[in-house]
Write a protein that holds these residues in place. Structure first.
Motif, PDB file in Angstrom:
ATOM      1  N   SER A   1       7.209  -4.195  13.288  1.00 42.34           N
ATOM      2  CA  SER A   1       7.120  -2.825  13.802  1.00 42.34           C
ATOM      3  C   SER A   1       6.129  -1.903  13.904  1.00 42.34           C
ATOM      4  CB  SER A   1       8.617  -2.115  13.349  1.00 42.34           C
ATOM      5  OG  SER A   1       8.270  -1.926  11.996  1.00 42.34           O
ATOM      6  N   ALA A   2       6.077  -0.729  14.465  1.00 46.02           N
ATOM      7  CA  ALA A   2       4.826   0.130  14.638  1.00 46.02           C
ATOM      8  C   ALA A   2       4.416   0.681  13.303  1.00 46.02           C
ATOM      9  CB  ALA A   2       5.033   1.056  15.877  1.00 46.02           C
ATOM     10  N   ALA A   3       3.111   0.857  13.171  1.00 45.95           N
ATOM     11  CA  ALA A   3       2.781   1.415  11.982  1.00 45.95           C
ATOM     12  C   ALA A   3       3.189   2.899  11.883  1.00 45.95           C
ATOM     13  CB  ALA A   3       1.479   1.308  11.771  1.00 45.95           C
ATOM     14  N   GLN A   4       3.290   3.497  10.568  1.00 43.65           N
ATOM     15  CA  GLN A   4       3.557   4.771  10.659  1.00 43.65           C
ATOM     16  C   GLN A   4       2.669   5.479   9.498  1.00 43.65           C
ATOM     17  OE1 GLN A   4       7.529   6.623  10.635  1.00 43.65           O
ATOM     18  NE2 GLN A   4       6.977   8.177   9.123  1.00 43.65           N
ATOM     19  N   GLU A   5       1.897   6.583   9.874  1.00 41.98           N
ATOM     20  CA  GLU A   5       1.045   7.141   9.129  1.00 41.98           C
ATOM     21  C   GLU A   5       1.607   7.748   8.057  1.00 41.98           C
ATOM     22  OE1 GLU A   5      -2.390   7.859   9.102  1.00 41.98           O
ATOM     23  OE2 GLU A   5      -2.451   6.220  10.455  1.00 41.98           O
ATOM     24  N   SER A   6       1.064   7.651   6.816  1.00 42.54           N
ATOM     25  CA  SER A   6       1.523   8.219   5.318  1.00 42.54           C
ATOM     26  C   SER A   6       1.246   9.625   5.192  1.00 42.54           C
ATOM     27  CB  SER A   6       0.725   7.639   4.320  1.00 42.54           C
ATOM     28  OG  SER A   6       1.299   8.295   3.170  1.00 42.54           O
ATOM     29  N   ARG A   7       2.178  10.735   4.934  1.00 37.09           N
ATOM     30  CA  ARG A   7       1.975  11.959   4.572  1.00 37.09           C
ATOM     31  C   ARG A   7       1.774  12.276   3.091  1.00 37.09           C
ATOM     32  NH1 ARG A   7       5.846  12.232   8.540  1.00 37.09           N
ATOM     33  NH2 ARG A   7       7.302  12.554   6.960  1.00 37.09           N
ATOM     34  N   SER A   8       1.982  11.104   2.237  1.00 38.46           N
ATOM     35  CA  SER A   8       2.092  11.457   0.728  1.00 38.46           C
ATOM     36  C   SER A   8       0.838  10.551   0.051  1.00 38.46           C
ATOM     37  CB  SER A   8       3.335  10.569   0.395  1.00 38.46           C
ATOM     38  OG  SER A   8       3.177   9.220   0.492  1.00 38.46           O
ATOM     39  N   GLY A   9       0.191   9.785   1.072  1.00 36.03           N
ATOM     40  CA  GLY A   9      -0.981   9.052   0.455  1.00 36.03           C
ATOM     41  C   GLY A   9      -0.443   7.689  -0.129  1.00 36.03           C
ATOM     42  N   ILE A  10       0.976   7.367   0.023  1.00 28.99           N
ATOM     43  CA  ILE A  10       1.543   5.955  -0.184  1.00 28.99           C
ATOM     44  C   ILE A  10       1.774   5.334   1.018  1.00 28.99           C
ATOM     45  CG2 ILE A  10       3.396   4.703  -1.235  1.00 28.99           C
ATOM     46  CD1 ILE A  10       1.371   5.607  -3.326  1.00 28.99           C
ATOM     47  N   THR A  11       1.493   4.237   1.332  1.00 32.13           N
ATOM     48  CA  THR A  11       1.952   3.192   2.348  1.00 32.13           C
ATOM     49  C   THR A  11       2.774   2.049   2.165  1.00 32.13           C
ATOM     50  OG1 THR A  11       0.146   4.203   4.066  1.00 32.13           O
ATOM     51  CG2 THR A  11       1.207   2.254   4.473  1.00 32.13           C
ATOM     52  N   TRP A  12       3.819   1.866   2.720  1.00 36.76           N
ATOM     53  CA  TRP A  12       4.583   0.446   2.149  1.00 36.76           C
ATOM     54  C   TRP A  12       3.979  -0.611   3.265  1.00 36.76           C
ATOM     55  CZ3 TRP A  12       7.553   0.237  -2.136  1.00 36.76           C
ATOM     56  CH2 TRP A  12       7.650   1.430  -2.762  1.00 36.76           C
ATOM     57  N   VAL A  13       3.762  -1.765   2.532  1.00 39.46           N
ATOM     58  CA  VAL A  13       3.359  -2.882   3.508  1.00 39.46           C
ATOM     59  C   VAL A  13       4.375  -4.087   3.282  1.00 39.46           C
ATOM     60  CG1 VAL A  13       1.353  -4.389   3.797  1.00 39.46           C
ATOM     61  CG2 VAL A  13       0.613  -2.148   2.945  1.00 39.46           C
ATOM     62  N   VAL A  14       4.693  -4.432   4.378  1.00 43.75           N
ATOM     63  CA  VAL A  14       5.916  -5.123   4.209  1.00 43.75           C
ATOM     64  C   VAL A  14       6.041  -6.296   5.248  1.00 43.75           C
ATOM     65  CG1 VAL A  14       8.644  -4.891   4.713  1.00 43.75           C
ATOM     66  CG2 VAL A  14       7.299  -3.110   3.710  1.00 43.75           C
ATOM     67  N   ASP A  15       6.299  -7.444   4.579  1.00 43.02           N
ATOM     68  CA  ASP A  15       6.697  -8.594   5.236  1.00 43.02           C
ATOM     69  C   ASP A  15       8.143  -8.964   5.144  1.00 43.02           C
ATOM     70  OD1 ASP A  15       6.937 -10.891   6.791  1.00 43.02           O
ATOM     71  OD2 ASP A  15       5.124 -11.867   6.187  1.00 43.02           O
ATOM     72  N   PRO A  16       9.058  -8.837   6.119  1.00 38.44           N
ATOM     73  CA  PRO A  16      10.602  -8.992   5.975  1.00 38.44           C
ATOM     74  C   PRO A  16      10.807 -10.238   5.523  1.00 38.44           C
ATOM     75  CG  PRO A  16      10.209  -8.769   8.051  1.00 38.44           C
ATOM     76  CD  PRO A  16       8.978  -8.492   7.529  1.00 38.44           C
ATOM     77  N   ILE A  17      10.234 -11.396   6.335  1.00 39.71           N
ATOM     78  CA  ILE A  17      10.375 -12.634   5.827  1.00 39.71           C
ATOM     79  C   ILE A  17       9.077 -13.382   5.845  1.00 39.71           C
ATOM     80  CG2 ILE A  17      11.615 -14.802   6.530  1.00 39.71           C
ATOM     81  CD1 ILE A  17      13.901 -13.349   7.768  1.00 39.71           C
ATOM     82  N   ASP A  18       8.470 -13.501   4.780  1.00 38.99           N
ATOM     83  CA  ASP A  18       7.146 -14.207   4.687  1.00 38.99           C
ATOM     84  C   ASP A  18       7.512 -15.827   4.688  1.00 38.99           C
ATOM     85  OD1 ASP A  18       4.494 -15.022   4.844  1.00 38.99           O
ATOM     86  OD2 ASP A  18       4.480 -15.135   2.484  1.00 38.99           O
ATOM     87  N   GLY A  19       6.899 -16.571   5.617  1.00 42.14           N
ATOM     88  CA  GLY A  19       7.319 -17.766   5.604  1.00 42.14           C
ATOM     89  C   GLY A  19       8.552 -18.156   6.631  1.00 42.14           C
ATOM     90  N   THR A  20       8.663 -17.564   7.503  1.00 46.11           N
ATOM     91  CA  THR A  20       9.367 -17.826   8.975  1.00 46.11           C
ATOM     92  C   THR A  20       9.674 -18.913   9.320  1.00 46.11           C
ATOM     93  OG1 THR A  20       8.634 -15.527   9.514  1.00 46.11           O
ATOM     94  CG2 THR A  20      10.332 -16.582  11.018  1.00 46.11           C
TER      95      THR A  20
ATOM     96  N   PRO B   1      13.533 -24.025   1.485  1.00 40.00           N
ATOM     97  CA  PRO B   1      13.735 -22.960   0.522  1.00 40.00           C
ATOM     98  C   PRO B   1      12.514 -22.191   0.083  1.00 40.00           C
ATOM     99  CG  PRO B   1      14.088 -25.036  -0.546  1.00 40.00           C
ATOM    100  CD  PRO B   1      13.808 -25.232   0.624  1.00 40.00           C
ATOM    101  N   ALA B   2      11.484 -21.856   0.818  1.00 40.56           N
ATOM    102  CA  ALA B   2      10.180 -21.279   0.299  1.00 40.56           C
ATOM    103  C   ALA B   2      10.009 -20.277   1.431  1.00 40.56           C
ATOM    104  CB  ALA B   2       9.041 -22.376   0.408  1.00 40.56           C
ATOM    105  N   TRP B   3      10.807 -19.091   1.322  1.00 35.32           N
ATOM    106  CA  TRP B   3      10.336 -17.894   2.089  1.00 35.32           C
ATOM    107  C   TRP B   3      10.793 -16.778   1.140  1.00 35.32           C
ATOM    108  CZ3 TRP B   3      14.945 -14.943   2.995  1.00 35.32           C
ATOM    109  CH2 TRP B   3      16.197 -15.498   2.797  1.00 35.32           C
ATOM    110  N   ALA B   4      10.207 -15.664   1.491  1.00 32.43           N
ATOM    111  CA  ALA B   4      10.269 -14.360   0.703  1.00 32.43           C
ATOM    112  C   ALA B   4      10.192 -13.147   1.568  1.00 32.43           C
ATOM    113  CB  ALA B   4       9.241 -14.372  -0.164  1.00 32.43           C
ATOM    114  N   VAL B   5      10.807 -12.205   0.782  1.00 36.60           N
ATOM    115  CA  VAL B   5      10.537 -10.705   1.161  1.00 36.60           C
ATOM    116  C   VAL B   5       9.287 -10.143   0.564  1.00 36.60           C
ATOM    117  CG1 VAL B   5      11.579  -8.500   1.319  1.00 36.60           C
ATOM    118  CG2 VAL B   5      12.904 -10.331   1.536  1.00 36.60           C
ATOM    119  N   SER B   6       8.302  -9.662   1.047  1.00 35.07           N
ATOM    120  CA  SER B   6       7.043  -9.174   0.544  1.00 35.07           C
ATOM    121  C   SER B   6       7.115  -7.580   0.759  1.00 35.07           C
ATOM    122  CB  SER B   6       5.963  -9.947   0.582  1.00 35.07           C
ATOM    123  OG  SER B   6       4.725  -9.335   0.256  1.00 35.07           O
TER     124      SER B   6
END
Ligand code: IPD
Length: 265
Positions: free
Chosen positions: A71-90, A98-103
């Motif tokens: 999904s589209a990125a959202q700018e941080s207003r706190s200095g923290i950004t969450w970097v997310v792969d919902p399913i790595d190893g699609t 059985p080798a996939w993960a949420v990161s």
């Protein structure tokens, strides 16, 4: 609780729920579409799980930024950004391997790997139930076990994990890199999930990992795991890990691998 510990708690809870949601969707059936090239796939679950993670993070920490695979990125207003792969190893997810993960990683600075610094990260494999966790200065953990990279690599060479990009233009350079690494490798593994490759290096199950062309969501949490497990992580030539290259290994092997991979192709 320190800020890093607090962020780690949030990431852990959300990764657990997101992973369980993805596993549930896998049991219900698959809806697959292709992305950049035919080999690069996305399932309906990737999108649903990312939307879930995003909504949960927005509820817990509305000022933070978001940078995810689907999904589209959202700018941080706190200095923290969450970097997310919902399913790595699609691809593994789609095939039932059985080798996939949420990161999920919380980073300070922009979402550009060249400048950011991860403060907390989790890699959760819902099939094995393994939750790898790290916070800056707090170590890397699997359950109650503190993780350490392998200390020494003997003359037989290291067990080296890698990945192959989906873009056909990268195939030839990928094979050239592999040919350079094989003489110093005991063996090569291609697990199919960069986050789990890095978690494996942190846990000492693999001596090293390198890959050209991964995205921040693939490696952000895993890079912190390796660093907090006493390992070294870099890119090429000599810089921070990034799309160009990620190299990760224990201090006893890192130099040998880095030397062989540079100059980057
Ligand atoms: C992929 C996996 C794979 C790596 C690719 C990534 P995805 O992530 O981590 O192991 O070789 O570079 O794109 O697409 O399954 O989230």
């Amino acid at each position: 609780m320190t800020r890093a510990a607090d962020l780690l708690e949030i990431a852990t809870r959300i990764a657990q729920e997101a992973g369980d949601l993805a596993a549930q969707r896998r049991r219900e059936g698959l809806e697959i579409a292709t992305k950049s090239v035919a080999a690069d796939i996305v399932t309906a679950a990737d999108k649903e799980v990312e939307a879930f993670v995003r909504a949960e993070l927005a509820r817990e920490r509305p000022e933070d930024g978001f940078y995810g695979e689907e999904s589209a990125a959202q700018e941080s207003r706190s200095g923290i950004t969450w970097v997310v792969d919902p399913i790595d190893g699609t691809v593994n997810y789609a095939y039932g391997i059985p080798a996939w993960a949420v990161s999920i990683a919380a980073v300070e600075g922009s979402a550009d790997t060249a400048t950011w610094s991860a403060v907390a990260g989790v890699v959760y494999n819902p099939v094995s139930g393994e939750m790898f966790r790290a916070s800056r200065g707090g170590g890397a953990w699997l359950g109650e076990t503190r993780l350490s990279v392998t200390a020494e690599v003997g003359p037989a060479g290291g067990l080296v994990a890698t990945g192959f990009g989906y873009d056909p233009a990268t195939h030839a350079p990928t094979l050239e890199l592999l040919a350079r690494v094989m003489p110093i490798a005991r063996d090569i593994r291609r697990i199919g999930a960069a986050s789990l490759d890095l978690a494996s290096v942190a846990a000492g199950r693999m001596d090293a990992y390198y890959e050209k062309g991964t995205n921040p969501w693939d490696h952000a949490a895993g890079v912190l795991l390796v660093e907090e497990a006493g390992g070294m992580v870099g890119g090429a030539p000599g810089g921070r890990p990034g799309k160009g290259m990620v190299i990760a290994a224990g201090p006893g092997f890192y130099g040998r691998l880095e030397q062989i991979l540079e100059p980057e192709l």
